[in-house]
Each structure stands twice: as structure tokens, then as C-alpha cells.
Design an enzyme around this catalytic site. Structure first.
Site, short mmCIF file in Angstrom:
data_model
loop_
_atom_site.label_atom_id
_atom_site.label_comp_id
_atom_site.label_asym_id
_atom_site.label_seq_id
_atom_site.Cartn_x
_atom_site.Cartn_y
_atom_site.Cartn_z
N ASP A 67 -5.17 6.06 -0.24
CA ASP A 67 -4.10 6.89 0.33
C ASP A 67 -3.15 7.38 -0.76
OD1 ASP A 67 -2.78 4.54 -0.29
OD2 ASP A 67 -2.27 4.03 1.77
N ASN A 136 3.82 -3.47 9.41
CA ASN A 136 3.65 -2.99 10.79
C ASN A 136 2.17 -3.01 11.19
OD1 ASN A 136 2.71 -0.99 9.17
ND2 ASN A 136 3.98 0.65 10.00
N HIS A 138 -0.22 -1.63 9.45
CA HIS A 138 -0.97 -0.44 9.03
C HIS A 138 -2.00 -0.79 7.96
CE1 HIS A 138 1.88 1.03 5.52
NE2 HIS A 138 1.16 0.00 5.16
N GLU A 143 -1.02 4.47 10.60
CA GLU A 143 0.15 3.82 11.19
C GLU A 143 -0.15 3.38 12.63
OE1 GLU A 143 1.98 3.00 8.95
OE2 GLU A 143 3.44 4.47 8.29
P1 PGA Z 1 1.40 -4.43 -0.39
O1 PGA Z 1 1.18 -3.23 0.61
O2 PGA Z 1 0.06 -4.85 -0.87
O3 PGA Z 1 2.27 -3.84 -1.47
O4 PGA Z 1 2.09 -5.52 0.40
C1 PGA Z 1 0.41 -3.40 1.74
C2 PGA Z 1 0.36 -2.13 2.54
O5 PGA Z 1 1.39 -1.59 2.95
O6 PGA Z 1 -0.74 -1.67 2.81
#
Ligand code: PGA
Length: 243
Positions: A67, A136, A138, A143
């Protein structure tokens, strides 16, 4: 889906890097899709080291970035581009022809999505996917509320994502939209790993593994993946009641 527990972040990352390296050895034309972020940072570093130290031929793999923040310049240290460039592309001297990231500055983002979907389809789908999980639930920028069938798409970011996302940037940064590979691609990936570490991920991991399968909690899709794995350290696993 299977849950695998590790004593800590180091052992989890070591296992993940070894899995990817083995997959490349077994299939030199592997299509690998990886997330950026804090969780996969050590996996990426260990993977680069392993591929070089063990002289593994990665010249024919295809690399897909999961992404990107829309509008974020690639030189910004909080961008997904910057993560992959510094942790994998430069150390491994990957060829631009084998790396596919969304161009976050493109005038036509829809066509960025079409291009990514075409790359995935030309390669017969994703072989190996390594993703993290947001606060959340995601995955990438899929989302809460995103259909499990979606392919690459533009996402309006959830409030949790825009506030938690500040951790990647040196100064307060306006974040509102992202572009992401979709959950439909994840469901059809031949193998998928979700990795999580730390106490702060314990709640979302419990929901992922033991909660209902629902589009309101995207990571619950892992329960539907026939070759899906959730890798957790002791802290992230601390609220699980099952093995
Ligand atoms: P992080 O991000 O590995 O920095 O905790 C996880 C995400 O939001 O997919």
C-alpha cells in the site's frame, strides 16, 4: 488458519525472514507482496541479510508493495516507498523491472490500481503475502467495512489510521487517503502471513483469531484463508484463549 507463537519479536522476525527466503529458493519466480510499517521492519532487514549471506538468487522474483499514502512523496521517510527502498531495494539492488509500488503522486490513481491488478493477474496471483495489522483491524489500507472481494483500490482512511499513522512521520502530517492491494488478492494468495508483536496488538489479535469473521474487522479474513498464518509474540498472544 493457524496461529504460531514466538517468545519475542526477534524470533518471530527471524522465522518470517527464513520463510520468505525458503519460498524464494523453492520458486525463483516468486511473487511476494509485503507490507511496510514497524512490524515487518526487522523481517525486511533479516531477509535482505539472509538472501545476501546465503547467496540466494532473487533476480527473478516479483516484489509488490502492499500500500501507500496517497500524495506522499517517495522520499518522505514515512512513505512505504522509502521503507522498501532503504530496507530491500537498495541493499539487494533489486531491478526496477521486478518491483511494483503504487505511485502515490500519480494524477490517475485508478490507473495505478488497474496496473497493480494486471501485474498480479499476469503472474497468476500472489504466491506469498506478509501483512501487519492496524489498531482497527485493517490490513494494508483495507479499512473496516471493506468488502473481502476487493482488488486494488483507493481508500478513505479511518480516523484510527490517520492518527496512529502519525508514528511514521517526523512531524504532524495530513493523511486522508491511501491506495492498497485488496482483500480479494489476499484471499487468493497461495500463502499469507499476518505478523504482530507487542501488548498493544493483543486486542486486535484476539479479534482476528477468535472473533467473528466480518468485513467490519478486515483481519478476520485470515480465518477464511486455507493457507493463512498468524504469527504473534507472547505479548500480542496474551489475550488468546485458544492455542
Ligand atoms: P505497524 O502497522 O506494523 O507499524 O504496527 C500495522 C498496520 O497498520 O498495518
Amino acid at each position: 488458519m493457524k496461529t504460531i507463537r514466538f517468545t519475542g519479536y526477534d524470533t518471530l522476525s527471524d522465522f518470517m525472514a527464513a520463510e520468505i527466503a525458503t519460498a524464494i529458493k523453492n520458486k525463483p519466480s516468486l511473487t511476494l507482496c509485503m507490507a511496510s510499517g514497524h512490524t515487518p521492519a526487522l523481517t525486511a532487514a533479516l531477509l535482505a541479510k539472509k538472501l545476501l549471506d546465503e547467496n540466494i538468487d532473487y533476480s527473478t522474483i516479483t516484489f509488490l508493495g502492499l500500500d501507500e499514502w496517497i500524495g506522499m512523496p517517495p522520499e518522505n521517510e514515512g512513505s512505504c516507498h522509502y521503507f522498501f527502498k532503504t530496507k530491500l531495494f537498495e541493499p539487494l539492488q533489486l531491478q526496477p523491472s521486478q518491483c511494483f509500488l503504487f505511485n502515490s503522486l500519480a494524477a490517475d490513481m485508478e490507473s495505478e490500481c488497474t496496473k497493480m491488478d494486471a501485474v498480479i493477474s499476469e503472474r497468476g496471483g500472489i504466491d506469498l503475502m506478509v501483512v501487519g495489522i492496524g489498531m482497527n483491524g485493517h490490513i494494508g489500507f483495507n479499512e473496516p467495512g471493506t468488502s473481502f472481494a476487493t482488488l486494488s483500490h483507493i481508500a478513505t482512511l479511518d480516523e484510527t489510521t490517520t492518527s496512529v499513522g502519525q508514528k511514521y512521520f517526523k512531524e504532524k502530517t495530513a493523511l486522508s487517503k491511501g491506495v492498497t492491494i485488496g482483500l480479494g488478492h489476499l484471499l487468493h494468495a497461495k500463502k499469507c502471513f499476518l505478523i504482530a508483536n507487542g501488548n498493544k496488538k493483543a486486542g486486535v489479535i484476539k479479534q482476528t483469531v477468535e472473533g467473528p469473521v466480518t468485513e467490519n474487522f478486515p483481519a478476520s479474513i485470515l480465518q477464511q484463508h486455507s493457507n493463512g498464518f498468524v504469527l504473534v509474540d507472547e505479548e500480542a498472544a496474551s489475550l488468546l484463549t485458544t492455542n
